[in-house]
Design a protein around this motif. Structure first.
Motif, PDB file in Angstrom:
ATOM      1  N   UNK B  50       0.928  -1.016  -0.096  1.00  0.00           N
ATOM      2  CA  UNK B  50      -0.016   0.142  -0.072  1.00  0.00           C
ATOM      3  C   UNK B  50       0.729   1.169  -0.085  1.00  0.00           C
ATOM      4  N   UNK B  51       1.041   1.880  -1.081  1.00  0.00           N
ATOM      5  CA  UNK B  51       1.941   3.107  -1.250  1.00  0.00           C
ATOM      6  C   UNK B  51       1.064   4.309  -1.652  1.00  0.00           C
ATOM      7  N   UNK B  52       1.019   5.252  -0.496  1.00  0.00           N
ATOM      8  CA  UNK B  52       0.338   6.130  -0.641  1.00  0.00           C
ATOM      9  C   UNK B  52       1.244   7.466  -0.962  1.00  0.00           C
ATOM     10  N   UNK B  56       3.499  10.679   4.606  1.00  0.00           N
ATOM     11  CA  UNK B  56       3.793   9.948   5.726  1.00  0.00           C
ATOM     12  C   UNK B  56       2.876   9.657   6.941  1.00  0.00           C
ATOM     13  N   UNK B  57       2.016  11.023   7.007  1.00  0.00           N
ATOM     14  CA  UNK B  57       1.052  10.949   8.010  1.00  0.00           C
ATOM     15  C   UNK B  57       0.051  10.109   7.543  1.00  0.00           C
ATOM     16  N   UNK B  58      -0.252  10.267   6.335  1.00  0.00           N
ATOM     17  CA  UNK B  58      -1.554   9.463   5.841  1.00  0.00           C
ATOM     18  C   UNK B  58      -0.913   7.952   5.696  1.00  0.00           C
ATOM     19  N   UNK B  61      -1.757   6.683   9.164  1.00  0.00           N
ATOM     20  CA  UNK B  61      -3.012   6.604   9.549  1.00  0.00           C
ATOM     21  C   UNK B  61      -3.477   5.350   8.545  1.00  0.00           C
ATOM     22  N   UNK B  62      -3.282   4.996   7.573  1.00  0.00           N
ATOM     23  CA  UNK B  62      -3.731   4.140   6.780  1.00  0.00           C
ATOM     24  C   UNK B  62      -3.099   2.612   7.471  1.00  0.00           C
ATOM     25  N   UNK B  64      -2.695   2.243  10.568  1.00  0.00           N
ATOM     26  CA  UNK B  64      -3.642   2.004  11.796  1.00  0.00           C
ATOM     27  C   UNK B  64      -4.961   1.422  11.296  1.00  0.00           C
ATOM     28  N   UNK B  65      -5.527   1.860  10.336  1.00  0.00           N
ATOM     29  CA  UNK B  65      -6.675   1.317   9.624  1.00  0.00           C
ATOM     30  C   UNK B  65      -6.466  -0.202   9.446  1.00  0.00           C
ATOM     31  N   UNK B  66      -5.285  -0.492   8.756  1.00  0.00           N
ATOM     32  CA  UNK B  66      -5.111  -1.825   8.326  1.00  0.00           C
ATOM     33  C   UNK B  66      -5.103  -2.820   9.474  1.00  0.00           C
ATOM     34  N   UNK B  68      -6.300  -2.298  12.526  1.00  0.00           N
ATOM     35  CA  UNK B  68      -7.556  -2.432  13.289  1.00  0.00           C
ATOM     36  C   UNK B  68      -8.420  -3.295  12.649  1.00  0.00           C
ATOM     37  N   UNK B  89       0.370  10.716  14.649  1.00  0.00           N
ATOM     38  CA  UNK B  89      -0.251   9.431  14.210  1.00  0.00           C
ATOM     39  C   UNK B  89       0.187   8.068  14.794  1.00  0.00           C
ATOM     40  N   UNK B  93      -2.892   7.292  17.265  1.00  0.00           N
ATOM     41  CA  UNK B  93      -3.417   6.143  16.329  1.00  0.00           C
ATOM     42  C   UNK B  93      -3.192   4.796  16.413  1.00  0.00           C
TER      43      UNK B  93
END
Lengths: 273, 320
Positions: B50-52, B56-58, B61-62, B64-66, B68, B89, B93
């Motif tokens: 998953x390259x955003x 880096x903040x995103x 965050x991503x 953390x979602x993964x 969770x 983050x 998070x």
């Protein structure tokens, strides 16, 4: 017209009443932002989300992230009403050792899918949840509720870009567009308009609705769910403090504790006295 | 024997090994695929990358979602962009909700950041991570240990930070040398090792070993101990070494504030030990660009600096 609508209106006002009682008893909290988002929260929890109070960790459940975490009393009220927690929990908001922290805490509160509170972060996390769902072959939906003011945060736009790039189709961003932030009018502090066209330019599916019209909220949720290949934003036009005339559009209620007299008058206005 | 071209490749090899074992291991990148030597991983497991982009903040965050939702994401990019740009983050998070996110920070220290200059030399990361509760912190000292450390943190159910370098590290350990999370490791006791303890962490361990050997030729008996895990800190073993020698030198490619030196100072003070302490590291200044080895020499982390620090610690101990 959807047959649930009259119920949703009643539930939303009941959640509003709970918010004001909680903040009154707990002695601290943010009533204004909670009241503005109450209709969206009520509609999502009572007509849209696939959740099960018996299984708060159910892997297939739909996720809701309250990115504007300071509005959490209205979500706590909804979770109690659904049976995630006993009703007496509501009297403990922001108190020592309570399940109900000042801002949402996923470890302390059953039904809270993500810890939030510092603004701007919910969308990135929601994107991660949506990507995890796709990777794992689970079809749950992810809803993120943000305030309009928090759209000023840079990380929001990082997530907006990444969500479009990754075609995150099960991700819906609800913007509680009440026009206010802590320090005053959003338009005066760091204006965001036009929010909808900005998101559309980032290749999001965008809808604009009246955020207090339950039928419009339901329709928008359904339309968003039908978009499989890109993220969806619903710009919900709302009134801060909605439902209590003396709180509506008075930004001193962003964070304020109602007196006993104010609480009583508010409950009368909400039909909850 | 397996060899790697540096810690970044070693990490990447370990990620492939983990991914083969368990489909929950995924990689979150911030345009850091090339930097983290992850091309092979991406080729083999494209759906697990998953390259955003440069965000880096995103990325955190991503992750953390993964996490969770039950995945085990490794966020891999430059150390400072994780620990500084995305600090909140990481803290709020990932660490606070206890999510199973791994952070892999490259360019830890001057040796790794070298010619890039201060913007890409990260010497505050350990202090920042130490001040956030609940994050496991490891700083392996060579490529082989990086591979082992990656496997070790993968077994921890919770947030972890792995500090790595640039790709030009010295090989110090055998490929199968175990990495025992949370344990101080005594590497040498020259002549009994009772005069002074050299307690080191990270990629300059080779310099410390060399300093100890040279001290031995001067008749100074040094214990060389590696603390590759800053949390959980092996307080007992640190105290034992300090107690035995009465003179301690900490060596780290990090600001002397907040990292290993501070951690050892806390142990010595809180245990009420009669031991002196000298901290070798970046002396609370901003460095500059330069060739890696000469940078360490120029900013107080040379072999002779370690030796001088040992003599100073011993001299003070005798004065007590």
């Amino acid at each position: 017209m959807n047959e649930n609508i009259p119920d949703l209106a009643r539930i939303a006002n009941s959640l509003r009443a709970d918010v004001l009682r909680m903040v009154h008893v707990g002695g601290d909290g943010h009533p204004g932002p909670a009241l503005s988002v109450a209709d969206i929260v009520a509609t999502l929890y009572f007509s849209v989300l696939r959740v099960d109070p018996e299984r708060p960790d159910w892997p297939q459940r739909d996720r809701l992230i309250l990115s504007k975490g300071h509005a959490c009393p209205v979500v706590y009220a909804a979770l109690v009403r659904l049976g995630f927690m006993p009703p007496e929990t509501l009297g403990t908001l922001r108190c020592l050792h309570s399940m109900l922290q000042g801002h949402p805490d996923m470890l302390k509160t059953p039904g809270i899918d993500m810890t939030t509170g510092s603004l701007g972060n919910g969308l990135s996390i929601g994107l991660g949840m949506a990507l995890a769902g796709r990777y794992s072959g689970r079809d749950y939906a992810v809803h993120v509720i943000a305030g309009d003011g928090e759209m000023q945060e840079g990380i929001i736009w990082e997530a907006v870009m990444a969500a479009a790039h990754h075609g995150a189709g099960r991700l819906t961003l609800w913007i509680d567009n009440n026009g206010w932030q802590s320090g005053g009018r959003v338009a005066q502090i760091a204006g965001l308009e036009p929010i909808g066209p900005k998101l559309a330019a980032f290749d999001w599916h965008v809808q604009e609705i009246d955020g207090h019209d339950h039928e419009a909220i339901l329709d928008a949720a359904q339309a968003a769910a039908a978009i499989a290949d890109r993220p969806s934003a619903i710009v919900a036009h709302t009134v801060k403090g909605k439902g209590v005339p003396f709180i509506e559009n008075d930004n001193s209620w962003h964070k304020r504790v109602p007196t006993s007299d104010e609480l009583e008058r508010a409950l009368v206005a909400l039909g909850e006295a | 024997m397996v060899t790697f071209k540096g810690t970044r490749e070693a990490f990447s090899v370990a990620m492939l090994e983990l991914a083969e074992q368990d489909s929950r291991y995924v990689l979150v990148l911030a345009d850091s695929l090339a930097a983290m030597r992850a091309a092979r991983f991406a080729e083999r497991y494209p759906e697990r990358v998953f390259d955003v982009g440069i965000a880096e903040q995103n990325a955190v965050g991503v992750a953390a979602g993964l996490a969770s939702c039950g995945l085990i994401p490794f966020v891999a990019t430059y150390a400072g962009f994780i620990t500084m740009r995305a600090c909140e983050q990481v803290r709020t998070f990932c660490a606070y909700p206890g999510l199973n996110v791994k952070f892999v920070g490259a360019n830890g220290g001057l040796f790794a950041g070298e010619r890039e200059g201060v913007t890409h030399q990260f010497f505050e990361d350990l202090g920042i991570m130490r001040s956030i509760p609940c994050i496991t912190i490891v700083t392996p000292s060579d490529p082989a240990q990086t591979r082992q450390a990656t496997h070790a943190i993968a077994q921890v159910d919770g947030p972890c930070y792995l500090r790595i370098g640039s790709g030009r590290e010295h090989d110090l350990f055998k490929a199968d040398e175990p990495f025992e999370l949370g344990k101080l490791r005594v590497l040498a006791e020259h002549g009994g090792g009772e005069d002074v303890a050299l307690i080191a962490t990270g990629l300059l361990l080779n310099r410390v070993q060399e300093a100890a050997e040279r001290l031995a030729t001067e008749g100074i008996s040094a214990t060389v101990a590696e603390v590759h895990t800053l949390r959980p800190l092996d307080r007992e073993a640190i105290a034992a070494v300090a107690r035995r020698t009465g003179a301690v030198v900490t060596i780290e490619d990090h600001n002397i504030l907040g990292g290993l030196g501070s951690a050892v100072a806390e142990v010595i003070a809180e245990e009420g030990l009669a031991a002196t302490l000298v901290r070798v590291g970046l002396q609370d200044v901003f460095p500059e660009s330069g060739e890696a080895e000469s940078l360490l020499d120029a900013y107080g982390m040379g072999i002779t600096d370690v030796m001088a620090a040992a003599r100073r610690a011993m001299k003070r101990a005798r004065a007590h």
